[in-house]
Design a protein around this motif. Sequence first.
Motif: not given
Lengths: 160, 102
Positions: A1-2, A46, A111-112, A114-121, B2-7, B53-54, B56
């Motif tokens: 996905m990435t 996404l 935008l940079l 913050h540091d949050v990752t997306l778990a594609p649900v 794997d996770a994609i960074p939200y930014e 997506a962030r 959900q």
Amino acid sequence: MTLLFYSAGAIALIATLSVILSSNVVHALVYLIISLLSVAVIFFALGAPFAAMLEAIVYAGAIMVLFLFVMMMLNLGQATEDEERAWMQPSLWIGPGLLSGILLLLFVSTLLTHDVTLAPVEVSVRDISLLLFGPWLLAVELASMLLLAGLIAAYHLAKK
Amino acid sequence: MDAIPYEHGLILAAILFVCGLLGVLTRRNIVFVLMSLEIMLNACGLAFVVASARWQHAEGQIMYLMILTLAAAEVAVGLGLIIQMYRRFHTVDISVLNEMKG
């Protein structure tokens, strides 16, 4: 996905740059279709398959075909393309490029932080439709009014 | 998965938006201006879907649907205006429109 996300993002960027740098209208439209389809792939990566389908059907399908039909009606030809090429001087791009660059710098630096990752649900179609025909029903009605107004206005404006 | 960074999603949307803005600012052909507006609207939609997506949550995608509707209506009206303009002035150069004489 990435991998899907980054490769589709790169294709979308290249295709969008080709749209704004192209001098032939029909070539630019085809590049725009490529860009929209790769954004649809990004939506899929996404976890938004419904939005991806709508992007492919409505944006890349309906809206771009409307553009192509109008381009066929206008029949712009070689003269417009030459004129377009004459307008594309590098000095013209300095000011807008500078302004856009500053805007992009501001966006990215904000935008940079913050540091949050997306778990594609995956957000299913069921969730969307439950919200769309529940609390957002008024917005759907207003959207239909907007489309009707667009239809009438387009008919009236394009009439001889 | 794997996770994609939200930014990164939001930065991609920002870059696409800035590309559209650059197109609006530089091009003189009205068809290209309308296409650049489409790029900008599409970038906004991308930002909404990334936010959806962030968190959900489906409401970002509902906003995306509204943007899609808006883009469709805007393109219909804009192309009608382009047809009318081409009929009157026989050109797609927006600088002929600065006279405001109907």
